[in-house]
Design an enzyme around this catalytic site. Structure first.
Site, PDB file in Angstrom:
ATOM      1  N   ARG A  63       0.821  -1.213   0.000  1.00 19.49           N
ATOM      2  CA  ARG A  63       0.000   0.000   0.000  1.00 19.49           C
ATOM      3  C   ARG A  63       0.860   1.271   0.000  1.00 19.49           C
ATOM      4  NH1 ARG A  63      -3.489   2.372   4.478  1.00 19.49           N
ATOM      5  NH2 ARG A  63      -5.100   3.561   3.375  1.00 19.49           N
ATOM      6  N   HIS A  67       0.266   4.334  -2.579  1.00 19.25           N
ATOM      7  CA  HIS A  67       0.021   5.717  -2.148  1.00 19.25           C
ATOM      8  C   HIS A  67       1.152   6.643  -2.584  1.00 19.25           C
ATOM      9  CE1 HIS A  67      -3.541   5.596   0.763  1.00 19.25           C
ATOM     10  NE2 HIS A  67      -3.493   4.405   0.188  1.00 19.25           N
ATOM     11  N   ASP A  68       2.338   6.106  -2.738  1.00 22.58           N
ATOM     12  CA  ASP A  68       3.445   6.911  -3.265  1.00 22.58           C
ATOM     13  C   ASP A  68       3.203   7.237  -4.740  1.00 22.58           C
ATOM     14  OD1 ASP A  68       5.918   8.208  -3.531  1.00 22.58           O
ATOM     15  OD2 ASP A  68       6.925   6.359  -4.106  1.00 22.58           O
ATOM     16  N   GLY A  73       3.606  10.656  -8.819  1.00 22.41           N
ATOM     17  CA  GLY A  73       4.486   9.612  -9.319  1.00 22.41           C
ATOM     18  C   GLY A  73       5.252   8.879  -8.233  1.00 22.41           C
ATOM     19  N   ASP A  75       7.964   8.493  -6.328  1.00 28.58           N
ATOM     20  CA  ASP A  75       9.146   9.313  -6.002  1.00 28.58           C
ATOM     21  C   ASP A  75       9.480   9.319  -4.521  1.00 28.58           C
ATOM     22  OD1 ASP A  75       7.033  10.743  -4.984  1.00 28.58           O
ATOM     23  OD2 ASP A  75       7.393  12.577  -6.143  1.00 28.58           O
ATOM     24  N   SER A  77       7.845  10.405  -2.142  1.00 29.65           N
ATOM     25  CA  SER A  77       7.375  11.604  -1.431  1.00 29.65           C
ATOM     26  C   SER A  77       6.556  11.223  -0.203  1.00 29.65           C
ATOM     27  CB  SER A  77       6.560  12.510  -2.362  1.00 29.65           C
ATOM     28  OG  SER A  77       5.467  11.806  -2.931  1.00 29.65           O
ATOM     29  N   ASN A  95      -3.884   9.028   4.492  1.00 29.29           N
ATOM     30  CA  ASN A  95      -2.654   8.438   5.020  1.00 29.29           C
ATOM     31  C   ASN A  95      -2.556   8.455   6.546  1.00 29.29           C
ATOM     32  OD1 ASN A  95      -1.999   8.238   2.321  1.00 29.29           O
ATOM     33  ND2 ASN A  95      -0.576   9.966   2.326  1.00 29.29           N
ATOM     34  N   HIS A 194      -6.574  -6.115  -2.272  1.00 22.78           N
ATOM     35  CA  HIS A 194      -7.348  -6.258  -1.045  1.00 22.78           C
ATOM     36  C   HIS A 194      -7.599  -7.725  -0.683  1.00 22.78           C
ATOM     37  CE1 HIS A 194      -9.044  -1.867  -1.329  1.00 22.78           C
ATOM     38  NE2 HIS A 194      -7.755  -1.924  -1.071  1.00 22.78           N
ATOM     39  N   THR A 195      -6.897  -8.622  -1.317  1.00 21.28           N
ATOM     40  CA  THR A 195      -6.906 -10.028  -0.899  1.00 21.28           C
ATOM     41  C   THR A 195      -6.032 -10.209   0.351  1.00 21.28           C
ATOM     42  OG1 THR A 195      -6.377 -12.295  -1.566  1.00 21.28           O
ATOM     43  CG2 THR A 195      -4.984 -10.585  -2.471  1.00 21.28           C
ATOM     44  N   ASP A 239     -10.041  -9.499   3.227  1.00 20.36           N
ATOM     45  CA  ASP A 239     -10.480 -10.758   2.616  1.00 20.36           C
ATOM     46  C   ASP A 239     -10.791 -11.738   3.746  1.00 20.36           C
ATOM     47  OD1 ASP A 239     -10.650 -13.316   1.550  1.00 20.36           O
ATOM     48  OD2 ASP A 239      -8.722 -13.258   0.526  1.00 20.36           O
ATOM     49  N   THR A 242      -9.372 -15.906   3.026  1.00 24.29           N
ATOM     50  CA  THR A 242      -7.951 -16.245   3.213  1.00 24.29           C
ATOM     51  C   THR A 242      -7.183 -14.937   3.451  1.00 24.29           C
ATOM     52  OG1 THR A 242      -7.671 -16.148   0.795  1.00 24.29           O
ATOM     53  CG2 THR A 242      -8.000 -18.332   1.771  1.00 24.29           C
ATOM     54  N   ASP A 247      -4.348 -14.335  -3.141  1.00 24.54           N
ATOM     55  CA  ASP A 247      -5.041 -15.214  -4.078  1.00 24.54           C
ATOM     56  C   ASP A 247      -6.226 -14.467  -4.689  1.00 24.54           C
ATOM     57  OD1 ASP A 247      -6.892 -15.093  -2.004  1.00 24.54           O
ATOM     58  OD2 ASP A 247      -6.437 -17.096  -1.241  1.00 24.54           O
TER      59      ASP A 247
END
Length: 319
Positions: A63, A67-68, A73, A75, A77, A95, A194-195, A239, A242, A247
């Site tokens: 994640r 989010h970067d 881009g 970078d 940040s 964040n 999000h698995t 999830d 599992t 998966d």
């Protein structure tokens, strides 16, 4: 005139050879082959150690990269701390009290710095750590393109306005990803992240108490750890089937109305992405291949290359 042009072309060619075209936005898979040959194995070992200590960390590191990349881009940040005269992205709405794994990235960076000082960027570490996290939890691998440099600025306002949010409807999710160059299909594939991972009660409370397109037994089970008024920070797996395996169960859950966030279930709610979700729910190999390709594309979002940016010594602050 011809002489000057010839001289110019020669200088350009020499420059190109020297920098490998990096100044023109090109990343390469063997970027550190000569300058830091042990970089990738060092990152992998550190990520494996972090994930084996806490499976959730794999999702957290994946994640961080997402989010970067979505804000100005890939970078790094997102890693910059606030200072008296500088506002980073860590306190932005999507964040704050949510992104994690910063200390783990610090650990990786210090290990890499000890073998190759000033060579490997924080942005590249985030990209490699994301891939290694997915692999550690049983997901697909992909070749990470390298050569990103680190920003000297951050985008607090952009972080507040450009990140897709858990309350979004399908049309907003599609446009949010489209603004970054992703197709609907790629958006669905990337959502498959999000698995793995966990989400706070604060984020899914509205869905489990007020929405109807959710399996009632599932909703009831979630309410036991997420009351209508308290326990904002209580966690539940994204999830339910599992939770720590990368998966295609996330998509099977959506087909069964067991998406935990509003934005998750929007992918299978009678709209244009239903068929893609169904495909992934039935074909784990297709999902994993599409996810890997979409991750390479995400890692190519507006990197700083050549003489742009810098190689931070400490990922939390500008040199």
């Amino acid at each position: 005139m011809g002489f000057h042009l010839h001289s110019y072309m020669f200088c350009f060619f020499a420059f190109f050879l020297l920098f490998g075209g990096g100044a023109f936005g090109q990343l390469s898979s063997n970027y550190y082959a000569r300058t830091c040959p042990r970089a990738l194995s060092t990152i992998k070992t550190a990520v494996n150690n972090a994930v084996s200590k806490e499976y959730r960390m794999g999702a957290s590191l994946l994640r961080l990269h997402f989010h970067d990349c979505f804000i100005n881009g890939c970078d790094a940040s997102v890693l910059l701390d606030d200072t008296a005269n500088f506002t980073g992205e860590k306190t932005a709405g999507p964040n704050a009290n949510s992104l994690r794994g910063y200390e783990e990235i610090d650990t990786v960076k210090s290990q890499v710095e000890s073998i190759c000082p000033g060579v490997v960027s924080c942005a590249d570490i985030l990209a490699v750590a994301a891939r290694d996290s997915v692999v550690a939890l049983g997901g697909p691998s992909w070749t990470v393109q390298l050569g990103r440099r680190d920003s000297t600025t951050a985008g607090f306002e952009a972080a507040n306005s450009e990140m897709p949010s858990p309350g979004m409807d399908l049309s907003d999710l599609i446009s949010g990803f489209s603004n970054k160059g992703f197709t609907e299909k790629e958006m669905v594939a990337l959502s498959g992240a999000h698995t793995i991972g966990e989400v706070r009660c604060l984020i899914f409370r509205e869905r489990i108490y007020n929405e109807t397109n959710i399996d009632s037994t599932y909703a009831t089970s979630l309410k036991s750890n997420c009351s209508s008024t308290g326990g904002d920070d209580n966690l539940a797996p994204l999830d339910v089937t599992t939770p720590v395996a990368f998966d295609n169960a996330y998509f099977k859950n959506l087909v069964n109305s067991k998406g935990i966030m509003h934005s998750d279930q929007q992918l299978f709610n009678g709209g244009s992405t239903d068929s893609q979700v169904t495909t992934y729910s039935n074909n784990p190999t297709t999902f994993k291949a599409d996810f890997a390709n979409a991750m390479v594309k995400m890692g190519n979002l507006s990197p700083l290359t050549g003489s742009s940016g810098q190689i931070r010594t400490n990922c939390r602050k500008i040199n």
